[in-house]
Scaffold this active site. Sequence first.
Site: not given
Length: 307
Positions: A12, A34-35, A89, A167
């Site tokens: 997303i 972000s890993r 969300k 979801d």
Amino acid sequence: MIRIGLVGVGKIAHDQHIPAIAGDPRFELVAAASRSKPDLGGIPVFHDIETMLAEGPELDAVALCTPPQARRETALAALRAGKHVFLEKPPGATVSEVAELAAVAREHGVVLFTSWHSRFAAGVPQAKAWLASRQVRKLAIEWREDVRRWHPGQTWIWQAGGMGVFDPAINALSILTEIMPTEVFVTDARLQVPENVQSPIAGSVAMTTLGGAEITADLDFLQTGPQTWDITAWADDGVLKLSLGGAELTVDGVAVEVGKNREYPGLYDRFAGLVARGESEVDVRPLTLVADAFLVGVRESVEAFIE
Ligand code: NAP
């Protein structure tokens, strides 16, 4: 100019947040965490939010695009560092943690925004206006999509807190709670849970209002072929239908002109306004309906899900 950092650079963030930020002159994407350290074309990417806050460029706000299970800790870190927070969300893995985040935002004088992108679908404002003066007798949500097509490799969705078919279904519930002129309550639910995971793959939810409206949600994560994201509402003098997740609207079968779908540009426009006014927007009603469905839902164990 709002200098913003993104946390959790997955589907997303790539599909919607990065283009929406780039298209809004009030925002500048200055860092990310972000890993997997994706290449964001010169924007510094840190392993985690703590490192981004400690070592990265100065930020005014962060947008959290991690799965819900990882949301609370990152949100707390950002709010305590005095940053405005945009939550993807669902706003959390639990209802109570969102109240905690709202309290921390107030304490630190920053903005918390629980975003619900489907509320910014093109047909939603006119659907809300049409329903405002009417008594809804019946409303049916049909939210059926192919998890393999839309959520490839997203193992978090099947884990506890990942919500499974809820979801996507929470998007329908976010529209429902936006367009209904009165509050909605869960009365019953059926949840089909594959024997090898923690979250439902299909199910149904029965809801009502104080006026006695009959509201149903029919949910499925295994629909191949054409996908279904429809909400139909029956009032005494007509039938309203939102299709394609709210992008299209008909009344009594006649198409209503609703303009272009601008969900994420709409969300960033709202966030910029909230930051300018120093106002938080915190709405957990869609998450509460999911929590209630999980509380009263009758569970049925079904065939294992193998991606
Ligand atoms: P995703 O593709 O799996 O991306 C999530 C990102 O979060 C990953 O790239 C991962 O990046 C990071 N992350 C941090 N902590 C994590 C953890 N404990 N487990 C897994 N990943 C972790 O998921 P997504 O589709 O972008 O969804 C993220 C959120 O956006 C969800 O709440 C979802 O409901 C919402 N959303 C998704 C869509 C959609 O169409 N996919 C639409 C609207 C909203 P690193 O591993 O690099 O840290």
